[in-house]
Design a protein around this motif. Sequence first.
Motif, PDB file in Angstrom:
ATOM      1  N   ASP A   6      -6.940  -4.133  -5.049  1.00  0.00           N
ATOM      2  CA  ASP A   6      -5.785  -4.326  -4.428  1.00  0.00           C
ATOM      3  C   ASP A   6      -4.658  -3.023  -5.254  1.00  0.00           C
ATOM      4  O   ASP A   6      -3.914  -2.390  -4.087  1.00  0.00           O
ATOM      5  CB  ASP A   6      -4.857  -5.689  -4.912  1.00  0.00           C
ATOM      6  CG  ASP A   6      -5.536  -6.689  -4.198  1.00  0.00           C
ATOM      7  OD1 ASP A   6      -5.734  -6.822  -3.043  1.00  0.00           O
ATOM      8  OD2 ASP A   6      -5.997  -7.589  -4.991  1.00  0.00           O
ATOM      9  N   SER A  50      -7.356   6.417  -0.268  1.00  0.00           N
ATOM     10  CA  SER A  50      -7.169   4.745  -0.719  1.00  0.00           C
ATOM     11  C   SER A  50      -5.680   4.344  -0.351  1.00  0.00           C
ATOM     12  O   SER A  50      -5.866   3.130   0.003  1.00  0.00           O
ATOM     13  CB  SER A  50      -7.123   4.831  -2.319  1.00  0.00           C
ATOM     14  OG  SER A  50      -8.464   5.290  -2.621  1.00  0.00           O
ATOM     15  N   ALA A  51      -4.685   5.055  -0.504  1.00  0.00           N
ATOM     16  CA  ALA A  51      -3.401   4.783  -0.102  1.00  0.00           C
ATOM     17  C   ALA A  51      -3.414   4.496   1.265  1.00  0.00           C
ATOM     18  O   ALA A  51      -2.464   3.569   1.924  1.00  0.00           O
ATOM     19  CB  ALA A  51      -2.397   5.662  -0.507  1.00  0.00           C
ATOM     20  N   TYR A  85       0.853  -1.159   0.056  1.00  0.00           N
ATOM     21  CA  TYR A  85      -0.031   0.095  -0.019  1.00  0.00           C
ATOM     22  C   TYR A  85       0.979   1.259   0.039  1.00  0.00           C
ATOM     23  O   TYR A  85       2.088   1.179   0.143  1.00  0.00           O
ATOM     24  CB  TYR A  85      -0.959   0.047   1.445  1.00  0.00           C
ATOM     25  CG  TYR A  85      -0.289  -0.129   2.609  1.00  0.00           C
ATOM     26  CD1 TYR A  85       0.350   0.944   3.060  1.00  0.00           C
ATOM     27  CD2 TYR A  85       0.202  -1.246   3.227  1.00  0.00           C
ATOM     28  CE1 TYR A  85       0.838   1.023   4.337  1.00  0.00           C
ATOM     29  CE2 TYR A  85       0.452  -1.153   4.332  1.00  0.00           C
ATOM     30  CZ  TYR A  85       1.071  -0.230   4.897  1.00  0.00           C
ATOM     31  OH  TYR A  85       1.687  -0.372   6.255  1.00  0.00           O
ATOM     32  N   GLY A 115      -4.962   0.861   2.759  1.00  0.00           N
ATOM     33  CA  GLY A 115      -4.652  -0.540   2.055  1.00  0.00           C
ATOM     34  C   GLY A 115      -4.349  -0.861   0.788  1.00  0.00           C
ATOM     35  O   GLY A 115      -4.259  -1.927   0.332  1.00  0.00           O
ATOM     36  N   HIS A 116      -4.436   0.307  -0.099  1.00  0.00           N
ATOM     37  CA  HIS A 116      -4.091  -0.070  -1.507  1.00  0.00           C
ATOM     38  C   HIS A 116      -3.166   0.550  -2.005  1.00  0.00           C
ATOM     39  O   HIS A 116      -2.306   1.730  -1.389  1.00  0.00           O
ATOM     40  CB  HIS A 116      -5.360   0.726  -2.305  1.00  0.00           C
ATOM     41  CG  HIS A 116      -7.032   0.347  -1.579  1.00  0.00           C
ATOM     42  ND1 HIS A 116      -7.464   1.036  -0.794  1.00  0.00           N
ATOM     43  CD2 HIS A 116      -7.628  -0.698  -2.144  1.00  0.00           C
ATOM     44  CE1 HIS A 116      -8.635   0.270  -0.650  1.00  0.00           C
ATOM     45  NE2 HIS A 116      -8.665  -0.750  -1.308  1.00  0.00           N
ATOM     46  N   LEU A 117      -2.518  -0.084  -3.177  1.00  0.00           N
ATOM     47  CA  LEU A 117      -1.283   0.721  -3.740  1.00  0.00           C
ATOM     48  C   LEU A 117      -1.953   1.523  -4.942  1.00  0.00           C
ATOM     49  O   LEU A 117      -2.495   1.000  -5.780  1.00  0.00           O
ATOM     50  CB  LEU A 117      -0.284  -0.447  -4.387  1.00  0.00           C
ATOM     51  CG  LEU A 117       0.866  -0.233  -4.842  1.00  0.00           C
ATOM     52  CD1 LEU A 117       1.759   0.959  -4.324  1.00  0.00           C
ATOM     53  CD2 LEU A 117       1.559  -1.040  -5.794  1.00  0.00           C
TER      54      LEU A 117
END
Length: 561
Positions: free
Chosen positions: A384, A403-404, A313, A407-409
Amino acid sequence: MVTTQRTPKQLGQILLEQGLISEEHLQRALDEHRNTPKSLGRVLIDLGYIRERDLVRALAEQVGLEFVDLTEYRIDAAATALLPEALCRRYRALPIGEEDGKLLVAMSDPANVYALDDIRSITGRDVRPVVATSNDVEQAIQKFSGMSEQVEALASEAADALDSEAGVTVEAAVEDAPIVKLVQAIMTQAAADRASDVHIEPTETDVRVRFRVDGVLHEIMHSPKSIQGGLISRLKVMGDLNIAEKRIPQDGRLSLRVNNRSLDLRLATLPTVHGEKIVIRILDKTNALLQLSELGFLPQAFESYERSFRKPYGAILVTGPTGSGKSTTLYATLNIVNSIDRHIVTVEDPVEYRLPGVNQIQVNPKAGLTFASALRSILRADPDIILIGEIRDRETAMIAVESALTGHLVLSSLHTNDAPSAITRLIEMQVETFLVGSAIDCVVAQRLARQLCEKCKQAFTPEESELIEAGYAESRIPDLGVFFRPSGCQSCSNTGYRGRIGLYEVMPMTEEIERLAVERASSETVKRVAIEQGMYTLRDDGLHKAASGLTSIEEIARVVK
């Protein structure tokens, strides 16, 4: 009298003598050759032991013929004109000069006696065949087939046809054979010249055509004013645009086959005082398949960047002006992190390249699908990795940052001149400073510099004043070797450059820089700290590549201000 014929050397023996393969390589290739219908030469190429050029050179020696590297040979344009293009293509042969009263003809298959007989008959000359690779012959034919003259001739033909049919309607003109052929010829030449964009620009007296090659515009031709309406309308019809609407900009997309190659084209029209201008972007699908390691990252910068995109993330921003290669870097990164156990979604405007295994969404503001609204929907779809084509406003920036943090990249692009400025740009968008510091993991600024042509670049020793002016006095980059400057040859169309390489400035978000973001420090302060922590600036990176012989000092000065 008894004559003895010299037994031709075996292919493997020739390659061994030339030092191109080892005994071990030859034995392995022979073992595979016995179990496959492929020729020994093809097996050696497939195993990666030799290149096609090496094979053709060895085969030429085997049959006692001269091998010619057409990328280095100075081809006589007058000689190429002796044989019609259609025949050159049929026999994959091209006259390249004269030697001892004989016409030198480069051929990929010099054993074709029918071809040699025809060439002798048509040119009325004694012919001496020399061997060249099939690809080199094709490219040379393309270059010397008089494409520019053909385009000019088609433009004149189209103008004459339209002049003789003064009452012709626009609808009829766009289907007119000369106009159709002219469009095809322009795009064929653009593909041959490796153009990324084609500009068709009406002026007061004529229509100008320019190609952008390696980031620089080159004028190709001027055509009669009378073909303007038919040419522009033909392109608009191909792009499914409204040919009756000439007052507002339009954009469209189409595919076109050129020399058995499918091109994806993006069209954009602009109403000017002299009529509509069209810019055609040629989307090269191979760019989407480039490996990140091929783009030009220095080892230190690549390691720093890789640490960020390997994390599960966080936000990674790629910044730079339009045409600096941001999309290519983002796509190459996606190609690395794309795996069966990850759900990747992109939001783009427009979707330039289709990526297998990736869910790509194109924004449509007219239908209410903006970056922000698409992102809100994506977050409910269990992603993801999220790629956002560009952060343009506060709402998109906030969703990307949140979003970052959840838990998201997140990968995205931003328009700033350097990496430190990305921090201040987000804060100017009114994203809270503590969110910027926590969410951003890495910022990459980049440019594209033209690479020196390997065939003709010239070594030189720059004056001390030149090095000082280029920025070496302030740079931490040592003099790594010999400097080179552009010269110009047939291989690079006399520009001195062929291809481009990326310049990168990679700034990881360290604790110190995170603290500076929270304190709303200036971009200059952030930059100073990042350099102290080991960041190479764009200029440092460029000077390193100039000192390594990849590009020139002048080119770095042009792209890094």
